[in-house]
Motif scaffolding. Sequence first.
Motif, PDB file in Angstrom:
ATOM      1  N   ILE A   1     -13.769 -12.911 -50.577  1.00 31.29           N
ATOM      2  CA  ILE A   1     -14.995 -13.373 -51.720  1.00 31.29           C
ATOM      3  C   ILE A   1     -14.532 -12.870 -52.976  1.00 31.29           C
ATOM      4  N   ASP A   2     -14.296 -13.663 -53.819  1.00 26.78           N
ATOM      5  CA  ASP A   2     -13.960 -13.267 -55.213  1.00 26.78           C
ATOM      6  C   ASP A   2     -15.256 -13.526 -56.107  1.00 26.78           C
ATOM      7  N   ASN A   3     -15.116 -12.597 -57.134  1.00 24.21           N
ATOM      8  CA  ASN A   3     -16.209 -12.486 -58.381  1.00 24.21           C
ATOM      9  C   ASN A   3     -17.390 -12.650 -57.819  1.00 24.21           C
ATOM     10  N   LEU A   4     -17.569 -11.499 -57.032  1.00 20.95           N
ATOM     11  CA  LEU A   4     -18.746 -11.135 -56.433  1.00 20.95           C
ATOM     12  C   LEU A   4     -20.049 -11.017 -57.274  1.00 20.95           C
ATOM     13  N   ILE A   5     -21.083 -11.484 -56.739  1.00 16.91           N
ATOM     14  CA  ILE A   5     -22.507 -11.418 -57.563  1.00 16.91           C
ATOM     15  C   ILE A   5     -23.237 -10.674 -56.953  1.00 16.91           C
ATOM     16  N   PRO A   6     -24.510 -10.084 -57.383  1.00 14.41           N
ATOM     17  CA  PRO A   6     -25.389  -9.345 -56.705  1.00 14.41           C
ATOM     18  C   PRO A   6     -26.140 -10.156 -55.603  1.00 14.41           C
ATOM     19  N   ASP A   7     -26.194 -11.339 -55.813  1.00 12.93           N
ATOM     20  CA  ASP A   7     -26.734 -12.241 -54.609  1.00 12.93           C
ATOM     21  C   ASP A   7     -25.807 -12.168 -53.359  1.00 12.93           C
ATOM     22  N   ASP A   8     -24.759 -11.956 -53.555  1.00 13.80           N
ATOM     23  CA  ASP A   8     -23.778 -11.894 -52.437  1.00 13.80           C
ATOM     24  C   ASP A   8     -24.168 -10.800 -51.397  1.00 13.80           C
ATOM     25  N   ALA A   9     -24.755  -9.696 -51.899  1.00 13.59           N
ATOM     26  CA  ALA A   9     -25.141  -8.518 -51.034  1.00 13.59           C
ATOM     27  C   ALA A   9     -25.955  -8.840 -49.830  1.00 13.59           C
ATOM     28  N   ALA A  10     -25.199  -8.609 -48.769  1.00 12.82           N
ATOM     29  CA  ALA A  10     -25.802  -8.888 -47.442  1.00 12.82           C
ATOM     30  C   ALA A  10     -25.330  -8.403 -46.323  1.00 12.82           C
ATOM     31  N   VAL A  11     -25.655  -8.460 -45.021  1.00  9.48           N
ATOM     32  CA  VAL A  11     -24.832  -8.198 -43.966  1.00  9.48           C
ATOM     33  C   VAL A  11     -24.087  -9.362 -43.275  1.00  9.48           C
ATOM     34  N   TYR A  12     -22.840  -9.164 -43.246  1.00  7.74           N
ATOM     35  CA  TYR A  12     -22.047 -10.388 -42.899  1.00  7.74           C
ATOM     36  C   TYR A  12     -21.531 -10.348 -41.402  1.00  7.74           C
ATOM     37  N   TYR A  13     -21.869 -11.371 -40.498  1.00  6.32           N
ATOM     38  CA  TYR A  13     -21.604 -11.641 -39.428  1.00  6.32           C
ATOM     39  C   TYR A  13     -20.493 -12.406 -39.117  1.00  6.32           C
ATOM     40  N   CYS A  14     -19.620 -11.978 -38.149  1.00  4.85           N
ATOM     41  CA  CYS A  14     -18.599 -12.938 -37.562  1.00  4.85           C
ATOM     42  C   CYS A  14     -19.208 -13.692 -36.444  1.00  4.85           C
ATOM     43  N   ALA A  15     -18.900 -14.853 -36.014  1.00  5.15           N
ATOM     44  CA  ALA A  15     -19.276 -15.611 -35.155  1.00  5.15           C
ATOM     45  C   ALA A  15     -18.270 -16.320 -34.382  1.00  5.15           C
ATOM     46  N   SER A  16     -18.396 -16.815 -32.977  1.00 11.19           N
ATOM     47  CA  SER A  16     -17.413 -17.607 -32.527  1.00 11.19           C
ATOM     48  C   SER A  16     -18.265 -18.710 -31.257  1.00 11.19           C
ATOM     49  N   SER A  17     -17.281 -19.550 -31.172  1.00 13.79           N
ATOM     50  CA  SER A  17     -17.982 -20.730 -30.200  1.00 13.79           C
ATOM     51  C   SER A  17     -16.745 -21.359 -29.694  1.00 13.79           C
ATOM     52  N   PRO A  18     -17.061 -21.643 -28.101  1.00 10.67           N
ATOM     53  CA  PRO A  18     -16.015 -22.239 -27.330  1.00 10.67           C
ATOM     54  C   PRO A  18     -15.978 -23.792 -27.431  1.00 10.67           C
ATOM     55  N   ARG A  19     -16.911 -24.333 -28.453  1.00  2.00           N
ATOM     56  CA  ARG A  19     -16.782 -25.823 -28.573  1.00  2.00           C
ATOM     57  C   ARG A  19     -16.822 -26.155 -29.976  1.00  2.00           C
ATOM     58  N   THR A  20     -16.335 -27.590 -30.394  1.00  2.00           N
ATOM     59  CA  THR A  20     -16.481 -28.023 -31.751  1.00  2.00           C
ATOM     60  C   THR A  20     -17.525 -29.121 -31.373  1.00  2.00           C
ATOM     61  N   TRP A  21     -17.915 -29.696 -32.371  1.00  2.00           N
ATOM     62  CA  TRP A  21     -18.714 -31.039 -32.410  1.00  2.00           C
ATOM     63  C   TRP A  21     -17.969 -31.953 -33.347  1.00  2.00           C
ATOM     64  N   GLY A  22     -17.557 -33.024 -32.337  1.00  2.00           N
ATOM     65  CA  GLY A  22     -16.974 -34.088 -33.072  1.00  2.00           C
ATOM     66  C   GLY A  22     -15.629 -33.679 -33.777  1.00  2.00           C
ATOM     67  N   GLY A  23     -15.199 -32.483 -33.117  1.00  2.00           N
ATOM     68  CA  GLY A  23     -13.865 -31.925 -33.677  1.00  2.00           C
ATOM     69  C   GLY A  23     -13.882 -31.218 -34.798  1.00  2.00           C
ATOM     70  N   SER A  24     -15.150 -30.788 -35.239  1.00  2.00           N
ATOM     71  CA  SER A  24     -15.437 -29.953 -36.444  1.00  2.00           C
ATOM     72  C   SER A  24     -16.389 -28.745 -35.911  1.00  2.00           C
ATOM     73  N   CYS A  25     -16.117 -27.870 -36.659  1.00  2.00           N
ATOM     74  CA  CYS A  25     -17.069 -26.563 -36.520  1.00  2.00           C
ATOM     75  C   CYS A  25     -18.245 -26.699 -37.720  1.00  2.00           C
ATOM     76  N   THR A  26     -19.543 -26.577 -37.182  1.00  2.00           N
ATOM     77  CA  THR A  26     -20.814 -26.675 -37.908  1.00  2.00           C
ATOM     78  C   THR A  26     -21.126 -25.234 -38.571  1.00  2.00           C
ATOM     79  N   LEU A  27     -22.175 -25.277 -39.398  1.00  2.00           N
ATOM     80  CA  LEU A  27     -22.493 -24.127 -39.935  1.00  2.00           C
ATOM     81  C   LEU A  27     -23.964 -23.851 -39.380  1.00  2.00           C
ATOM     82  N   ARG A  28     -24.237 -24.288 -37.994  1.00  2.00           N
ATOM     83  CA  ARG A  28     -25.619 -24.101 -37.398  1.00  2.00           C
ATOM     84  C   ARG A  28     -25.355 -22.738 -36.830  1.00  2.00           C
TER      85      ARG A  28
END
Length: 126
Positions: A82-109
């Motif tokens: 994360i570059d050029n951080l702004i106050p709105d970037d303040a948050a808890v950041y979570y890592c997640a994983s999935s064993p599948r793709t959707w049409g060959g891509s990874c979603t943001l859902r």
Amino acid sequence: QVQLVESGGGSVQAGGSLRLSCAASGPSVSTVCMGWFRQVPDKSREGVATIGSGGRTNYAISMKGRFTISKDSAKPILYLQIDNLIPDDAAVYYCASSPRTWGGSCTLRISDFEYWGQGTQVTVSS
């Protein structure tokens, strides 16, 4: 059993940079898609960026430019620069994983990701 452990969060001044890491353990098939999500109090969790095992990335529109997702598949470790951080970037950041793709891509859902880390806090001071 997949385990995801985030690190690298902390307090940074606005304009600074931070690199978050997520160490994954367990069956590699469960990390076909990996991603970063973030949440602030009283708001829904939102997707930041995801990456597939082939390296294809997917960014939330508002995250393009200052966020870079990458992955060391040999370890495997997921990163979020994360570059050029702004106050709105303040948050808890979570890592997640999935064993599948959707049409060959990874979603943001959020609902498409089965495994989650505990999160790492990012604080941005102005």
